[in-house]
Motif scaffolding. Structure first.
Motif, mmCIF file in Angstrom:
data_model
loop_
_atom_site.group_PDB
_atom_site.id
_atom_site.type_symbol
_atom_site.label_atom_id
_atom_site.label_comp_id
_atom_site.label_asym_id
_atom_site.label_seq_id
_atom_site.Cartn_x
_atom_site.Cartn_y
_atom_site.Cartn_z
ATOM 1 N N VAL A 424 0.860 -1.145 -0.067
ATOM 2 C CA VAL A 424 -0.113 -0.230 0.041
ATOM 3 C C VAL A 424 0.856 1.521 0.137
ATOM 4 C CG1 VAL A 424 -1.844 -0.844 1.182
ATOM 5 C CG2 VAL A 424 -0.160 0.055 2.593
ATOM 6 N N ASP A 425 0.328 2.408 -0.329
ATOM 7 C CA ASP A 425 0.651 3.728 0.078
ATOM 8 C C ASP A 425 0.176 4.052 1.371
ATOM 9 O OD1 ASP A 425 1.207 6.496 0.100
ATOM 10 O OD2 ASP A 425 0.844 6.810 -1.956
ATOM 11 N N HIS A 426 0.898 4.430 2.267
ATOM 12 C CA HIS A 426 0.227 4.333 3.469
ATOM 13 C C HIS A 426 -0.260 5.877 3.734
ATOM 14 C CE1 HIS A 426 -0.722 3.354 7.860
ATOM 15 N NE2 HIS A 426 0.055 2.197 7.519
ATOM 16 N N ALA A 427 -0.295 6.825 2.655
ATOM 17 C CA ALA A 427 -1.455 7.890 2.630
ATOM 18 C C ALA A 427 -2.561 6.933 2.255
ATOM 19 C CB ALA A 427 -1.064 8.914 1.692
ATOM 20 N N ILE A 428 -3.163 6.616 3.532
ATOM 21 C CA ILE A 428 -3.960 5.402 3.360
ATOM 22 C C ILE A 428 -5.474 5.563 2.554
ATOM 23 C CG2 ILE A 428 -5.324 5.483 5.496
ATOM 24 C CD1 ILE A 428 -3.660 2.385 4.336
ATOM 25 N N PHE A 429 -5.998 6.741 2.629
ATOM 26 C CA PHE A 429 -7.059 6.993 1.619
ATOM 27 C C PHE A 429 -6.983 6.496 0.232
ATOM 28 C CE2 PHE A 429 -9.064 9.169 5.317
ATOM 29 C CZ PHE A 429 -10.307 8.887 5.008
ATOM 30 N N ARG A 430 -5.682 6.507 -0.081
ATOM 31 C CA ARG A 430 -5.334 6.108 -1.707
ATOM 32 C C ARG A 430 -5.777 4.594 -1.573
ATOM 33 N NH1 ARG A 430 0.445 9.488 -1.820
ATOM 34 N NH2 ARG A 430 -0.551 11.597 -1.261
ATOM 35 N N LEU A 431 -5.861 3.887 -0.646
ATOM 36 C CA LEU A 431 -6.383 2.449 -0.867
ATOM 37 C C LEU A 431 -7.765 2.511 -1.669
ATOM 38 C CD1 LEU A 431 -6.385 -0.561 0.118
ATOM 39 C CD2 LEU A 431 -7.384 0.229 2.197
ATOM 40 N N ASP A 432 -8.647 3.477 -1.393
ATOM 41 C CA ASP A 432 -9.747 3.394 -1.858
ATOM 42 C C ASP A 432 -9.775 4.094 -3.388
ATOM 43 O OD1 ASP A 432 -11.268 1.980 0.279
ATOM 44 O OD2 ASP A 432 -11.658 4.019 1.244
ATOM 45 N N LYS A 433 -8.491 4.459 -3.692
ATOM 46 C CA LYS A 433 -8.505 4.923 -5.109
ATOM 47 C C LYS A 433 -7.719 3.846 -5.858
ATOM 48 C CE LYS A 433 -8.824 9.953 -4.561
ATOM 49 N NZ LYS A 433 -8.253 11.316 -5.067
ATOM 50 N N GLY A 434 -7.697 2.521 -5.341
ATOM 51 C CA GLY A 434 -6.877 1.594 -6.073
ATOM 52 C C GLY A 434 -5.447 1.212 -5.570
ATOM 53 N N GLY A 435 -4.807 1.990 -4.755
ATOM 54 C CA GLY A 435 -3.621 1.804 -4.343
ATOM 55 C C GLY A 435 -3.300 0.462 -3.521
ATOM 56 N N VAL A 436 -3.301 -0.529 -3.986
ATOM 57 C CA VAL A 436 -3.260 -1.932 -3.093
ATOM 58 C C VAL A 436 -2.646 -2.998 -3.933
ATOM 59 C CG1 VAL A 436 -5.482 -2.541 -3.278
ATOM 60 C CG2 VAL A 436 -4.020 -3.443 -1.232
ATOM 61 N N GLY A 437 -1.749 -3.682 -3.698
ATOM 62 C CA GLY A 437 -1.335 -5.119 -4.238
ATOM 63 C C GLY A 437 -1.153 -6.088 -3.192
ATOM 64 N N PHE A 438 -0.926 -7.172 -3.763
ATOM 65 C CA PHE A 438 -0.849 -8.384 -2.845
ATOM 66 C C PHE A 438 0.491 -9.402 -3.292
ATOM 67 C CE2 PHE A 438 -5.811 -8.972 -3.074
ATOM 68 C CZ PHE A 438 -5.854 -8.155 -1.840
ATOM 69 N N LEU A 439 0.979 -9.612 -2.019
ATOM 70 C CA LEU A 439 2.191 -10.615 -1.921
ATOM 71 C C LEU A 439 1.701 -11.735 -1.264
ATOM 72 C CD1 LEU A 439 5.193 -11.492 -2.122
ATOM 73 C CD2 LEU A 439 5.734 -10.185 -0.095
ATOM 74 N N ASN A 440 1.484 -12.821 -1.940
ATOM 75 C CA ASN A 440 0.876 -14.049 -1.350
ATOM 76 C C ASN A 440 2.086 -15.089 -1.064
ATOM 77 O OD1 ASN A 440 -1.702 -13.208 -1.873
ATOM 78 N ND2 ASN A 440 -1.727 -14.032 -4.039
ATOM 79 N N VAL A 441 2.221 -15.290 0.159
ATOM 80 C CA VAL A 441 3.437 -16.258 0.705
ATOM 81 C C VAL A 441 3.013 -17.579 1.189
ATOM 82 C CG1 VAL A 441 5.209 -16.273 2.432
ATOM 83 C CG2 VAL A 441 4.528 -13.934 1.606
ATOM 84 N N SER A 442 3.468 -18.605 0.567
ATOM 85 C CA SER A 442 3.012 -19.929 0.976
ATOM 86 C C SER A 442 4.150 -20.481 1.875
ATOM 87 C CB SER A 442 2.852 -20.810 -0.431
ATOM 88 O OG SER A 442 2.073 -20.232 -1.411
ATOM 89 N N GLY A 443 3.438 -21.493 2.683
ATOM 90 C CA GLY A 443 4.499 -22.285 3.617
ATOM 91 C C GLY A 443 3.774 -22.971 4.772
ATOM 92 N N LYS A 444 4.624 -23.333 5.545
ATOM 93 C CA LYS A 444 3.917 -23.892 6.879
ATOM 94 C C LYS A 444 3.701 -22.731 8.002
ATOM 95 C CE LYS A 444 5.390 -26.990 10.740
ATOM 96 N NZ LYS A 444 6.792 -27.730 11.428
ATOM 97 N N SER A 445 2.792 -22.892 8.627
ATOM 98 C CA SER A 445 2.050 -21.871 9.667
ATOM 99 C C SER A 445 3.302 -21.843 10.464
ATOM 100 C CB SER A 445 1.034 -22.238 9.914
ATOM 101 O OG SER A 445 0.833 -23.561 10.916
ATOM 102 N N ARG A 446 3.126 -20.346 11.089
ATOM 103 C CA ARG A 446 3.940 -20.208 12.405
ATOM 104 C C ARG A 446 3.254 -19.610 13.565
ATOM 105 N NH1 ARG A 446 9.541 -19.639 11.422
ATOM 106 N NH2 ARG A 446 9.413 -19.681 13.694
ATOM 107 N N PRO A 447 2.704 -20.573 14.336
ATOM 108 C CA PRO A 447 1.810 -20.032 15.489
ATOM 109 C C PRO A 447 2.772 -19.391 16.470
ATOM 110 C CG PRO A 447 1.582 -22.369 15.421
ATOM 111 C CD PRO A 447 2.326 -22.058 14.251
ATOM 112 N N ASP A 448 3.995 -19.824 16.538
ATOM 113 C CA ASP A 448 4.827 -19.230 17.714
ATOM 114 C C ASP A 448 5.045 -17.729 17.322
ATOM 115 O OD1 ASP A 448 6.228 -20.140 15.076
ATOM 116 O OD2 ASP A 448 8.184 -19.946 16.114
ATOM 117 N N ILE A 449 5.028 -17.467 16.174
ATOM 118 C CA ILE A 449 5.239 -15.928 15.734
ATOM 119 C C ILE A 449 4.115 -15.180 15.591
ATOM 120 C CG2 ILE A 449 6.169 -14.352 13.926
ATOM 121 C CD1 ILE A 449 8.432 -16.420 13.423
ATOM 122 N N CYS A 450 2.904 -15.898 14.986
ATOM 123 C CA CYS A 450 1.782 -15.078 14.611
ATOM 124 C C CYS A 450 0.676 -16.143 14.752
ATOM 125 C CB CYS A 450 1.693 -14.393 13.305
ATOM 126 S SG CYS A 450 0.096 -13.517 13.025
#
Length: 466
Positions: A424-450
């Protein structure tokens, strides 16, 4: 305090003895007769002696006065030096072996030297860059030729492994293209090689870019290239301006490493940039490139300014919108996007990685107006090469990076916990103007961290998760 007591006692007694003198004879040292007969201070004994015997008073000799002055002066001088010495809370003796082992062993990638000879030791690498502008026109044709690998966003060409300069052949062609700018409207973009942003170009410092620039814009607009990595008037624009169906060629020696924006600079310049004519060029250092990573991506932020849709003959609004110069002049964008459209990094081409991998993003901001506060929600940048500077030591563990229009930066992230991370652009209202992208991360879950005993439940209508 003790360090005040000794010199203050000595000073008081010297001053007291001096004040009791009724008169002082010429010369430096007073005689015993110059003191009152009934009350005198013995300079070294510190006891008052009451005596009328003249011989007793004459015990105050020049030697004793010299001793008084020397001791008093030495004490005051020691106090002065003591108070001027800064306190040290961690002397070398007190530092434990554990503390010494905890110091980072990694040396900075680069320390800026004093090239002008003002006393600092010059770094040979920077000296090399400083001499790249020496006349070498006779050697250009002798350079080995190499076809540049050009990639469309979000992809990045592979690192250059050769250790010599080359005549790097780059071909750029301009054209217009009707694209789905948002889920509601289409827009005619002005492109380099048919994409917005234009292709990512990778080179090495010392290379000579042999640019072939062709204008295929059927609207009749002239176009050119202004590259922030090119040295010369207009960044190359004066040599590359081409009319419709015209081709221009020019050569540019790359004198400085780093990540640079290129764009069209034909008049009116803001209109050409606002319609999509921009891209990134990465110039690798001649020696000691930034460390390799598992994945590299190309992301550019920009704004589009359009008029409200026209009303068609059937009374419905048009699905195609056109550029608005007044909105651009007022700096009021209709949409803020990554890689040219609202869905470029969400539905169409989200970035991908696996846990345990390091991801690098070459990030540029084409503007033409807004400064970006680039942030990846749920992660921190392990390394930040601010302003595209890849020679200076990187910033470490930064969460948000400011990138102005025409600027660029390089960020690295270590992916640990699987899931979807939002760019995102953390001038966060730009989120509602389309300013967002995704980084999809695959792998084993880590409940010890999150982790939590409850299943994750994104908020209704959330735009930050796939």
């Amino acid at each position: 305090m003790i360090h005040w007591r000794v010199p203050s006692v000595i000073s008081r007694r010297v001053v007291s003895a001096t004040r009791q003198q009724p008169a002082r004879r010429s010369g430096i040292f007073p005689s015993a007769q110059s003191f009152p007969q009934q009350a005198r201070w013995l300079p070294l004994g510190g006891r008052r002696a009451l005596s009328s015997n003249t011989k007793t008073h004459e015990r105050i000799t020049q030697r004793q006065w010299v001793s008084v002055l020397v001791i008093s002066g030495s004490a005051l001088g020691a106090l002065f030096l003591y108070r001027r010495t800064p306190a040290r809370m961690d002397s070398l003796r007190e530092r434990s072996a554990t503390a010494r082992q905890s110091e980072p062993a990694e040396k900075p990638v680069f320390v800026s030297p004093d090239i002008e000879g003002r006393g600092a030791r010059a770094d040979p690498r920077l000296l090399f860059y400083e001499t790249l502008d020496v006349d070498s026109s006779e050697d250009v044709l002798d350079l080995p030729k190499e076809e540049a690998i050009l990639t469309a966003a979000p992809h990045v060409p592979p690192p250059i492994t050769r250790d010599y300069p080359a005549l790097l052949q780059v071909s750029l062609t301009t054209s217009t293209k009707l694209v789905q700018l948002t889920n509601q409207y289409k827009y005619e973009q002005w492109t380099f090689n048919g994409t917005v942003p234009g292709p990512f170009i990778r080179a090495r410092v010392g290379d000579v870019v042999d640019l072939t620039f062709t204008n295929r814009d059927e609207t009749g607009n002239p176009h050119n290239i202004d590259c922030h990595a090119f040295t010369g008037p207009g960044g190359g624009s004066s040599l590359t301006t081409a009319e419709e169906n015209e081709t221009k060629t020019a050569r540019f020696k790359l004198l400085t490493p780093g990540l640079y924006l290129y764009h069209c600079a034909a008049a009116p310049v803001p209109v050409h940039i606002a319609n999509g004519m921009y891209g990134l060029l990465y110039v690798q250092p001649a020696d000691g490139d930034i460390p390799p990573v598992d994945r590299e991506y190309y992301v550019m932020q920009s704004e589009f300014y359009h008029e409200p849709p026209e009303i068609l003959d059937d009374g419905r609004p048009s699905k195609v919108v056109e550029f608005s110069y007044p909105n651009g002049l007022c700096e009021e964008p209709s949409i803020v996007v990554f890689n040219g459209s609202e869905s470029a990094l969400t539905r169409d081409k989200p970035l991908k990685a696996n846990t345990g991998e390091t991801v690098r993003i070459f990030f540029g901001n084409a503007g033409p107006n807004l400064t970006s506060s680039f942030h990846v929600i749920g992660s921190n940048f392990k390394n930040v090469y601010r302003d595209g500077d890849v020679l200076s030591p990187p910033g470490r563990f930064v969460s948000t990076v400011s990138v102005p229009p025409g600027g660029a930066t390089v960020v690295d992230m270590k992916m640990v916990v699987p899931g979807t991370y939002a760019l995102v652009d953390h001038a966060i209202f730009r989120l509602d103007k389309g300013g967002v992208g995704f980084l999809n991360v695959s792998g084993k879950s880590r409940p010890d961290i999150c982790g939590s005993s409850e299943p994750p439940a994104p908020c209704v209508g959330c735009k930050l998760h796939a």
